[in-house]
Design a protein around this motif. Structure first.
Motif, PDB file in Angstrom:
ATOM      1  N   ARG A   1      44.414 -51.196 114.140  1.00  0.00           N
ATOM      2  CA  ARG A   1      44.651 -51.058 115.298  1.00  0.00           C
ATOM      3  C   ARG A   1      46.027 -49.574 116.630  1.00  0.00           C
ATOM      4  NH1 ARG A   1      43.956 -55.428 119.009  1.00  0.00           N
ATOM      5  NH2 ARG A   1      42.642 -56.874 117.700  1.00  0.00           N
ATOM      6  N   PRO A   2      45.179 -49.155 116.774  1.00  0.00           N
ATOM      7  CA  PRO A   2      46.238 -47.363 117.268  1.00  0.00           C
ATOM      8  C   PRO A   2      45.468 -48.156 119.717  1.00  0.00           C
ATOM      9  CG  PRO A   2      43.844 -46.799 117.290  1.00  0.00           C
ATOM     10  CD  PRO A   2      43.698 -48.419 116.878  1.00  0.00           C
ATOM     11  N   ALA A   3      47.159 -47.370 119.661  1.00  0.00           N
ATOM     12  CA  ALA A   3      46.341 -47.516 121.152  1.00  0.00           C
ATOM     13  C   ALA A   3      47.877 -46.156 121.973  1.00  0.00           C
ATOM     14  CB  ALA A   3      47.384 -48.771 121.908  1.00  0.00           C
ATOM     15  N   ILE A   4      46.929 -45.346 122.985  1.00  0.00           N
ATOM     16  CA  ILE A   4      47.714 -44.170 123.994  1.00  0.00           C
ATOM     17  C   ILE A   4      48.138 -44.699 125.058  1.00  0.00           C
ATOM     18  CG2 ILE A   4      47.945 -41.936 123.990  1.00  0.00           C
ATOM     19  CD1 ILE A   4      45.867 -41.235 121.849  1.00  0.00           C
ATOM     20  N   GLY A  29      56.615 -48.341 125.297  1.00  0.00           N
ATOM     21  CA  GLY A  29      56.763 -49.744 125.060  1.00  0.00           C
ATOM     22  C   GLY A  29      54.604 -50.253 126.012  1.00  0.00           C
ATOM     23  N   THR A  30      54.178 -49.496 126.560  1.00  0.00           N
ATOM     24  CA  THR A  30      52.492 -50.055 126.936  1.00  0.00           C
ATOM     25  C   THR A  30      52.080 -49.121 125.632  1.00  0.00           C
ATOM     26  OG1 THR A  30      53.016 -49.158 129.011  1.00  0.00           O
ATOM     27  CG2 THR A  30      51.005 -49.223 128.508  1.00  0.00           C
ATOM     28  N   ALA A  31      52.288 -48.917 124.643  1.00  0.00           N
ATOM     29  CA  ALA A  31      51.392 -48.121 123.754  1.00  0.00           C
ATOM     30  C   ALA A  31      51.352 -49.313 122.768  1.00  0.00           C
ATOM     31  CB  ALA A  31      51.780 -46.824 122.491  1.00  0.00           C
ATOM     32  N   TRP A  32      52.532 -49.490 122.575  1.00  0.00           N
ATOM     33  CA  TRP A  32      53.066 -51.353 121.781  1.00  0.00           C
ATOM     34  C   TRP A  32      51.844 -51.473 122.466  1.00  0.00           C
ATOM     35  CZ3 TRP A  32      55.225 -55.729 120.488  1.00  0.00           C
ATOM     36  CH2 TRP A  32      55.536 -55.679 119.165  1.00  0.00           C
ATOM     37  N   GLY A  33      52.124 -52.389 123.504  1.00  0.00           N
ATOM     38  CA  GLY A  33      52.031 -53.895 123.965  1.00  0.00           C
ATOM     39  C   GLY A  33      50.265 -53.465 123.571  1.00  0.00           C
ATOM     40  N   VAL A  34      49.445 -52.620 124.548  1.00  0.00           N
ATOM     41  CA  VAL A  34      48.744 -52.851 124.140  1.00  0.00           C
ATOM     42  C   VAL A  34      47.700 -52.760 122.481  1.00  0.00           C
ATOM     43  CG1 VAL A  34      45.733 -50.724 124.810  1.00  0.00           C
ATOM     44  CG2 VAL A  34      48.021 -51.547 126.391  1.00  0.00           C
ATOM     45  N   ALA A  35      48.071 -51.825 121.573  1.00  0.00           N
ATOM     46  CA  ALA A  35      47.896 -52.153 120.759  1.00  0.00           C
ATOM     47  C   ALA A  35      47.943 -53.557 119.978  1.00  0.00           C
ATOM     48  CB  ALA A  35      48.156 -50.975 119.342  1.00  0.00           C
ATOM     49  N   ARG A  36      48.744 -54.433 119.574  1.00  0.00           N
ATOM     50  CA  ARG A  36      48.970 -55.313 119.665  1.00  0.00           C
ATOM     51  C   ARG A  36      48.453 -56.715 120.250  1.00  0.00           C
ATOM     52  NH1 ARG A  36      52.497 -52.184 117.937  1.00  0.00           N
ATOM     53  NH2 ARG A  36      53.327 -52.260 115.731  1.00  0.00           N
ATOM     54  N   CYS A  37      47.869 -56.421 121.322  1.00  0.00           N
ATOM     55  CA  CYS A  37      47.191 -57.182 122.228  1.00  0.00           C
ATOM     56  C   CYS A  37      46.504 -56.898 123.734  1.00  0.00           C
ATOM     57  CB  CYS A  37      48.558 -57.706 123.483  1.00  0.00           C
ATOM     58  SG  CYS A  37      50.410 -58.519 122.845  1.00  0.00           S
ATOM     59  N   ALA A  38      45.860 -56.059 123.510  1.00  0.00           N
ATOM     60  CA  ALA A  38      45.380 -56.102 124.058  1.00  0.00           C
ATOM     61  C   ALA A  38      43.851 -55.273 123.033  1.00  0.00           C
ATOM     62  CB  ALA A  38      44.990 -54.508 125.071  1.00  0.00           C
ATOM     63  N   THR A  39      42.381 -55.789 123.395  1.00  0.00           N
ATOM     64  CA  THR A  39      41.691 -56.082 122.887  1.00  0.00           C
ATOM     65  C   THR A  39      40.372 -54.421 123.219  1.00  0.00           C
ATOM     66  OG1 THR A  39      40.131 -57.573 124.235  1.00  0.00           O
ATOM     67  CG2 THR A  39      40.762 -58.444 122.017  1.00  0.00           C
ATOM     68  N   ILE A  43      42.999 -46.976 125.336  1.00  0.00           N
ATOM     69  CA  ILE A  43      43.488 -45.790 125.456  1.00  0.00           C
ATOM     70  C   ILE A  43      43.424 -45.558 126.793  1.00  0.00           C
ATOM     71  CG2 ILE A  43      43.059 -42.914 125.678  1.00  0.00           C
ATOM     72  CD1 ILE A  43      41.187 -43.002 123.812  1.00  0.00           C
ATOM     73  N   VAL A  44      44.832 -46.041 127.780  1.00  0.00           N
ATOM     74  CA  VAL A  44      45.414 -45.940 128.621  1.00  0.00           C
ATOM     75  C   VAL A  44      46.162 -44.591 129.486  1.00  0.00           C
ATOM     76  CG1 VAL A  44      47.310 -46.888 130.279  1.00  0.00           C
ATOM     77  CG2 VAL A  44      46.661 -48.252 127.848  1.00  0.00           C
ATOM     78  N   PRO A  45      44.605 -44.398 130.410  1.00  0.00           N
ATOM     79  CA  PRO A  45      44.699 -42.796 131.585  1.00  0.00           C
ATOM     80  C   PRO A  45      46.059 -42.691 132.122  1.00  0.00           C
ATOM     81  CG  PRO A  45      43.192 -44.551 131.584  1.00  0.00           C
ATOM     82  CD  PRO A  45      43.869 -45.149 131.214  1.00  0.00           C
ATOM     83  N   GLU A  46      46.334 -41.772 132.018  1.00  0.00           N
ATOM     84  CA  GLU A  46      47.994 -41.217 133.045  1.00  0.00           C
ATOM     85  C   GLU A  46      48.344 -42.046 133.735  1.00  0.00           C
ATOM     86  OE1 GLU A  46      48.679 -36.946 133.343  1.00  0.00           O
ATOM     87  OE2 GLU A  46      47.116 -36.953 130.755  1.00  0.00           O
ATOM     88  N   GLY A  47      49.389 -42.662 134.109  1.00  0.00           N
ATOM     89  CA  GLY A  47      49.625 -43.335 135.046  1.00  0.00           C
ATOM     90  C   GLY A  47      49.007 -44.706 135.103  1.00  0.00           C
TER      91      GLY A  47
END
Lengths: 500, 241
Positions: free
Chosen positions: A139-142, A147-157, A161-165
């Motif tokens: 499960r990847p996330a950008i 910290g956000t990438a780590w959290g999103v990869a593990r906890c979000a479904t 890809i979190v847009p800039e800002g």
């Protein structure tokens, strides 16, 4: 350019690895267990095992009761780190900056890398599909921060890809466990009813710090980008590095040569612009099947000439085993130095031993036979014949003293003096005849002795009395007697060289 | 009429020499290697630089003598700059001795090739390099094809190459411009003086392209070649010390 980080979470790192190695295991319930205080505790498990109610930290005996067909494998501490390191090296094709994120993740700095694959979405899709093809469920996330990438990869479904800002908004609905907090703090937060980050994100930092300690505030600020966080890359990035992504896997020698030439041209152009030259470089190739290898070259002089560097690599090209095909070449200039100003050399006539062409020639020769076999000799401050010429590999070093010409020295010298049978009639006179290799030489003319004392501070032993002896045929030899003459006729005579 | 015919023939001879790979010396270049009467054996009376010269020796004593002779020639070749490479498989050359023959040992780059088969590869690479003035290669065998390759390399780069073949049992045909055999002979001092004199060799030019082979006794004295013309005195009861 705002930073972009990718976090890759390997959901079942160890069990996936086992399934890749044993194809029959796919879809079965199995666990890894490690001994702990005399019991076997489960450390990693598959989703199928989890369905039975098996969890991490359960003893194997308990698990077997609830899941009779459970397979148990021996876990090894540190195996996940080893696997992650291998995977990180594999991921070097996407970005040069990768940090291991134990126990089961990788952190990638993908700033300016994603457009090479056609945008962040395509980038993530490629990473997922490539790793899935190998057998890893990820499960990847950008996001803008690690910290956000780590959290999103593990906890979000969704919304990987979190847009800039947008990282603050992305963090809001996530549980506190997305903040990389220790278990006791997570429990404390749960007991207080703070199930989402949004419930405490607006609390004053002072309050949070008093309640949960400064680590939690730091983690929160890192995730929000208010506190800088750095990656500690697995491999030190090389300042002068060029990469060549092959559209199709490359297999033929011609194609490899073209690729190498392209890489060198780009590297040399860049180095030339900065007035630098390569002293050592390494070409790494990545094969389709995950294997990689490298060849390295070194030069005498800093060089940014494509043809020359190509020739150096060319000698070693045959060691490349393309197998099913090579998909990526990376050329790193490990050591660079400023190139000498060529203007000054125009006026010197002919060019000496340290001219550009000779240096390039010696680089090629060294590539084939090794640098240790190319020597220059400068006068050593020694009388002992074996030490008089002092070897140097440096081409530019000038002699510090003059060569001695007052004593004749043989043209050819034996590495180890050879024992001869000699007959000397008078003490300290040259021998009358000697026998070497079964042939008798009658001496008709001789000079000597020249006594050379052993350098006792370096090695013990007898001194040598050297004679230049000429036999009947005109052949001239360098003979010596080891030690003093003695009447018992047990002196040791040696042949050490041949005069021209 | 006859004069023009002779002229034509001599012109043709010159052309033939040129076609065979010999180049007349550059005007202004000092190609006198101090060989004196020996030089008369070469085409145009000039030592052919930018060519391969073969030296054969059958024992270490001959190798030492050849080494001395070659070093004497190299001394003159190095005056105009450029590097000198000494390539060998099992090297026994003692660098300080080169100084006695006029070559600064620190100017020579010694390449000790660990594998016999790489010797000629390194030599060819070196001969192709224009920053090199001269290359000395110690090897054992040199086939015709290999010698052709070396000769072709120097025709482009104008490097002078010396191939010193050690322990030669069988002499085969090669494409080298000359073939020499250098043997040490009895040195001579003033009558009645004991000791060993200056290095003296029997220089045999066995083969020279477009020239006349010959045989001389040459001595190395005062940093130069001296050809000995007077017959050697036989001094039976020479004593030393």
């Amino acid at each position: 350019m705002p930073k972009r980080f990718a976090s890759i979470w390997f959901r079942h790192l160890l069990t996936d690895w086992k399934a890749i190695r044993q194809t029959g295991l796919k879809g079965k319930a199995y666990v890894f267990a490690e001994p702990d205080h005399g019991r076997m505790l489960i450390t990693a498990l598959t989703d199928e095992a989890r369905k039975y109610g098996v969890t991490e930290g359960m003893t194997v005996a308990d698990a077997r009761v609830i899941a009779p067909d459970l397979q148990v494998f021996d876990g090894k501490p540190g195996r996940n780190l080893k696997l992650l390191t291998g995977l990180a090296e594999w991921c070097l094709r996407y970005t040069p900056l990768i940090q291991l994120d134990p126990p089961d993740g990788l952190l990638l700095d993908v700033t300016g890398c994603t457009h090479l694959k056609g945008g962040e979405k395509a980038f993530l899709q490629e990473v997922v599909s490539r790793l899935k093809a190998i057998g890893y469920d990820i499960r990847p996330a950008i996001a803008d921060t690690i910290g956000t990438a780590w959290g999103v990869a593990r906890c979000a479904t969704t919304g990987l890809i979190v847009p800039e800002g947008e990282h603050r908004n992305a963090l809001m609905p996530l549980p506190p466990s997305a903040l990389r907090l220790p278990m006791n703090q997570l429990l404390k937060l749960r007991n207080l009813g703070l199930h989402q980050i949004s419930s405490f994100i607006y609390m004053p930092n002072a309050v949070l710090r008093r309640r949960f300690g400064k680590d939690m505030v730091l983690r929160l600020q890192q995730a929000l980008g208010q506190e800088v966080e750095y990656l500690f890359p697995l491999k030190e990035p090389v300042p002068y590095s060029v990469r060549l992504d092959c559209l199709e896997p490359v297999r033929t020698r011609t194609a490899i040569e073209i690729g190498l030439n392209d890489l060198l041209e780009r590297l040399c152009k860049r180095l030339y612009g900065e007035g630098l030259g390569v002293r050592s470089a390494i070409l790494t190739w990545y094969r389709v099947d995950g294997k990689n290898g490298n060849i390295s070259i070194g030069t005498n002089h800093p060089s940014n000439r494509t043809q020359h560097l190509f020739k150096l690599f060319f000698i070693k090209l045959e060691t490349i085993a393309p197998g099913l095909g090579i998909e990526l070449f990376v050329l790193d200039a490990l050591k660079t130095e400023p190139v000498n100003d060529k203007q000054s050399e125009i006026w010197s006539a002919g060019g000496g031993a340290d001219s550009e062409e000779v240096a390039e020639l010696l680089d090629r020769v060294a590539g084939r036979i090794g640098t240790a076999h190319i020597n220059r000799y400068l006068p050593g401050e020694h009388y002992w014949p074996e030490r008089t010429p002092k070897p140097y590999t440096n081409l530019k070093k000038k002699p510090e003293s003059d060569w001695r010409t007052d004593k004749p020295r043989p043209m050819q010298i034996l590495d180890h003096p050879e024992r001869i049978e000699a007959m000397a009639l008078t003490p300290d006179y040259p021998p009358k005849l000697f026998i070497w290799k079964g042939e008798q030489h009658i001496i008709v003319g001789a000079d000597g002795p020249e006594r050379i004392e052993r350098e006792w501070w370096l090695e013990p032993g007898e001194h040598r009395d050297y004679y230049i002896a000429e036999d009947e045929a005109g052949r001239r030899y360098w003979l010596f007697r080891s030690g003093h003459y003695n009447a018992e006729n047990n002196q040791h005579w040696y042949l050490h060289g041949f005069f021209a | 009429m006859t004069a023009t015919k002779e002229e034509i023939i001599s012109q043709l001879r010159q052309d033939m020499i040129r076609w065979e790979g010999f180049r007349p010396p550059q005007p202004g270049a000092d190609n006198d290697l101090g060989l004196g009467p020996v030089a008369a054996a070469f085409p145009d009376g000039v030592f052919p630089t930018g060519a391969i010269h073969e030296f054969i020796s059958s024992c270490p004593e001959d190798t030492a003598a050849s080494g001395g002779f070659i070093t004497g020639l190299v001394q003159k070749l190095l005056v105009s700059g450029g590097a000198c490479l000494w390539i060998s498989y099992t090297r026994r050359i003692y660098p300080p001795a080169l100084k006695l023959f006029g070559v600064d040992p620190d100017r020579v780059i010694f390449v000790d090739v660990p594998l016999q088969k790489d010797v000629l590869w390194v030599t060819e690479e070196a001969l192709k390099c224009e920053g090199v003035a001269t290359v000395i290669c110690e090897t054992k065998d040199l086939s015709f094809t290999e010698s052709q390759r070396l000769q072709l390399a120097v025709e482009k780069s104008h490097v002078t190459g010396f191939v010193l073949r050690k322990d030669v049992k069988k002499v085969n045909t090669t494409a080298c411009v000359t073939r020499w055999q250098i043997r040490p002979v009895r040195s001579q001092l003033r009558t009645g003086m004991p000791g060993v004199g200056h290095p003296r060799w029997q220089v045999e030019l066995l083969k020279v392209r477009n020239g006349r082979p010959g045989n001389w006794t040459v001595e190395w004295k005062k940093q130069d070649f001296q050809t000995i013309t007077t017959p050697q005195l036989t001094e039976e009861a020479r004593r030393y010390a």
